[in-house]
Each structure stands twice: as C-alpha cells, then as structure tokens.
Design a protein around this motif. Structure first.
Motif: not given
Length: 128
Positions: A27-49
């Motif tokens: 908010r300090l550096f980009a007051p117009d930025f919508v934080q909700e637009s950042i999607l959480p990273k989804v963990f996908t396990p490697p094929k070796s698991w």
C-alpha cells in the motif's frame, strides 16, 4: 496435543502478521494495487514423490524378483526407470535416499537383510 495446537495457532498468528506487514508495504508503494489479485501458489508435488506405501511395495517387489542381492543404488535406479523419470544425478540421489530409508525400515521389521559391505553401497535381499 494441546501444546501442538497452541504452537500452530501461534505460527498462524505469526504468518498473518507477516502478511499484514507485506500488505502495508504494498500500500505504501502502490496504493492503487489490489492485493486480492495476487493468487496463492498451489503446491504440486514432484513426479518423484510416492503415495503412502508405494515406495515400500516397489522396493520389496524388486527384491523379490531379483536373482541375487542388489545395492541400494541399483534398486533406486530401477525405480527411477519404472516411473519413467529422467535418470539425472539429482533424482537418482533423492531416490537412493528414499530407498535406503525403506530398506532400513524393512530391515528392522525383519523383511530384508543387508549383506557385508562390498564397496560404497550395501547389498540387500529379501529374508526368505
């Protein structure tokens, strides 16, 4: 269990506070930025698991059909080949550690035994 739950709540509070600080910085550096637009990273396990018990079954299956004792590295290499993974050094090292863990566990359960060391890797066979 109560102590573990309390630690989880404390860690959750710590993560929440950290996220609040990141939001405030944005908010300090980009007051117009919508934080909700950042999607959480989804963990996908490697094929070796592996799924639960899959590694144990694969190791024991290989040892049952083997004509003689096999080294930890040989078993790991066979599993990498069975799964169709790239047989690079990194995957082979990870798989070797996983196979070694399974073999130690099965040795303590009396299902496999290790033979005298013949070089860098132990030789393993099924107890019959």
């Amino acid at each position: 269990m109560t102590g573990e739950i309390a630690r989880c709540h404390a860690r959750l509070q710590q993560l929440s506070d950290g996220l609040d600080h990141i939001d405030a910085t944005i908010r300090l550096f980009a007051p117009d930025f919508v934080q909700e637009s950042i999607l959480p990273k989804v963990f996908t396990p490697p094929k070796s698991w592996s799924k639960r018990g899959e590694m144990s079954r694969a190791v024991l299956s290989i040892l049952r059909v083997a004509k003689g004792p096999l080294s930890t590295r040989e078993i790991a290499s066979m599993i990498v080949q069975q799964r169709g993974l790239d047989a690079d050094k990194g995957i082979l090292d990870v798989m070797t550690r996983r196979v070694a863990n399974v073999l130690r566990d099965k040795r303590s359960a009396g299902l496999v035994r290790s033979l005298e060391e013949t070089g860098l890797w132990l030789q393993w066979e099924v107890v019959r």
